[in-house]
Enzyme design. Structure first.
Site, PDB file in Angstrom:
ATOM      1  N   SER A 136       0.928  -1.197  -0.046  1.00 45.85           N
ATOM      2  CA  SER A 136      -0.157  -0.043  -0.038  1.00 45.85           C
ATOM      3  C   SER A 136       0.892   1.309  -0.037  1.00 45.85           C
ATOM      4  O   SER A 136       2.064   1.220   0.470  1.00 45.85           O
ATOM      5  CB  SER A 136      -0.954  -0.070   1.307  1.00 45.85           C
ATOM      6  OG  SER A 136      -1.525   1.316   1.480  1.00 45.85           O
ATOM      7  N   TYR A 172       0.024  -0.162  10.566  1.00 47.38           N
ATOM      8  CA  TYR A 172      -0.282  -0.562   9.384  1.00 47.38           C
ATOM      9  C   TYR A 172       1.061  -0.284   8.259  1.00 47.38           C
ATOM     10  O   TYR A 172       1.369  -1.046   7.441  1.00 47.38           O
ATOM     11  CB  TYR A 172      -1.642   0.258   8.753  1.00 47.38           C
ATOM     12  CG  TYR A 172      -1.942  -0.187   7.195  1.00 47.38           C
ATOM     13  CD1 TYR A 172      -2.584  -1.659   7.144  1.00 47.38           C
ATOM     14  CD2 TYR A 172      -1.988   0.715   6.299  1.00 47.38           C
ATOM     15  CE1 TYR A 172      -2.855  -1.871   5.835  1.00 47.38           C
ATOM     16  CE2 TYR A 172      -2.290   0.464   5.056  1.00 47.38           C
ATOM     17  CZ  TYR A 172      -2.656  -0.981   4.646  1.00 47.38           C
ATOM     18  OH  TYR A 172      -3.114  -1.255   3.390  1.00 47.38           O
TER      19      TYR A 172
END
Length: 327
Positions: A161, A187
């Site tokens: 990501s 994350y």
């Protein structure tokens, strides 16, 4: 990165169906994790539509069977199976890999969790986003190595990501034992680990005919990945999407994508003839991303952070991950 960036005819608005058009995957086998819905289901649908035998590796097998039925009907390909896989459970991963037989040509590490609001750890003490997004997929790939090698020209797609800009892998405190927990930092380091995994896998396994690349699918609000986001933030993003506006997470602007557009980069990296033998790279919007300067990380809407492509960090991550799995 010294080699020329790989550029294709496709871009941010291309769909999975468009990038795989003309590709024949007959006789090839693929595994897609997290394929009961969202990007995983769309990726599996595209691969099955091109003739591949596809296994949906999912936690909820009832939901997986419903998706498999839909894919069979949509593609006319009956070779769509479901296997139970919980990436946070070593026993589940071992059961899945032990049950696999025959060559595996494509492994798409698609499943993931994002921005858990509070610190959660596995029974072994690993922060849950790092454990699920990286360690689980690491164990899966290791368990399937021989099947991938048997294919002769296997590809692994590691879903990362742009969120990796938020943090490198903090090797001295991966599990937030001495620093305050932050959902986006956690994350971010898990997504950096997903890129480093691809770098390490290619360096170690290219001689076995296995290459791995990382991808950023884009921001797709209609998938389950956003389920742990702050409700107010999620509502604001959905409102911006509905109004046709750009969104922003952690100060970085982006354009929203549909599920079909979000799956395109994964499908392209998994199947494009142009990427035969190519590994250790990071793709977004169906093209290889630019390696950023350290100063641009966090403020650029795209590109890959240099620490995510660092072979020394990749080697360190692989060593740490092997140790974690043997504990």
């Amino acid at each position: 990165m010294t080699s020329k960036l790989i550029q294709t005819p496709f871009g941010e608005e291309s769909t999975a169906a468009e990038v795989i058009e003309g590709v024949d995957l007959s006789g090839r086998h693929a595994v897609v994790t997290g394929a009961a819905s969202g990007l995983g289901a769309e990726t599996a649908r595209a691969l099955a539509g091109a003739g591949a035998s596809v296994t949906l590796a999912v936690r909820n097998t009832d939901a997986g069977e419903r998706t498999a039925t839909d894919i069979r009907k949509a593609t006319g390909n009956d070779a769509v199976q479901v296997g139970r896989l919980d990436l946070a459970d070593k026993a589940s991963i071992s059961a899945f890999t032990s049950a696999w037989s025959g060559p595996l040509h494509i492994l798409v590490n698609n499943a993931g969790v994002m921005a858990l609001p509070t610190l959660e750890r596995t029974p072994d003490g690993w922060e849950l986003q790092f454990a699920s997004n990286h360690l689980g997929h690491f164990a899966l790939a290791l368990g399937l190595h021989d099947a991938l090698a048997a294919a002769g020209n296997a590809r692994i797609v590691s879903l990362s990501s742009r969120g990796h800009h938020a943090s490198p892998v903090e090797f001295d405190d991966i599990n937030f034992t001495s620093r305050a927990y932050d959902p986006w930092l956690a994350y971010g380091q898990s997504k950096t680990a997903n890129v480093l995994f691809a770098v390490g896998a290619t360096n170690l396994w290219a001689a076995d005919g296995i290459t791995a690349n990382a991808v950023h699918p884009g921001v797709i609000m209609s998938t389950n990945l956003s389920r742990y986001m702050d409700p107010e933030q999620a509502a604001q993003l959905r409102a911006a999407e509905a109004a046709g506006e750009t969104g922003s997470i952690q100060g970085a602007p982006f354009r929203f994508k549909t599920i079909a557009q979000g799956a395109a980069t994964s499908v392209l990296v998994a199947t494009s003839p142009e990427l035969e033998g190519v590994g250790g790279r990071y793709f977004e919007d169906c093209n290889e991303a630019e390696k950023l300067t350290p100063e641009a990380v966090g403020s650029s809407p795209g590109g890959v952070a240099p620490y995510a492509l660092d072979p020394t960090a990749a080697e360190r991550l692989w060593a740490l991950s092997r140790t974690a799995l043997s504990a």
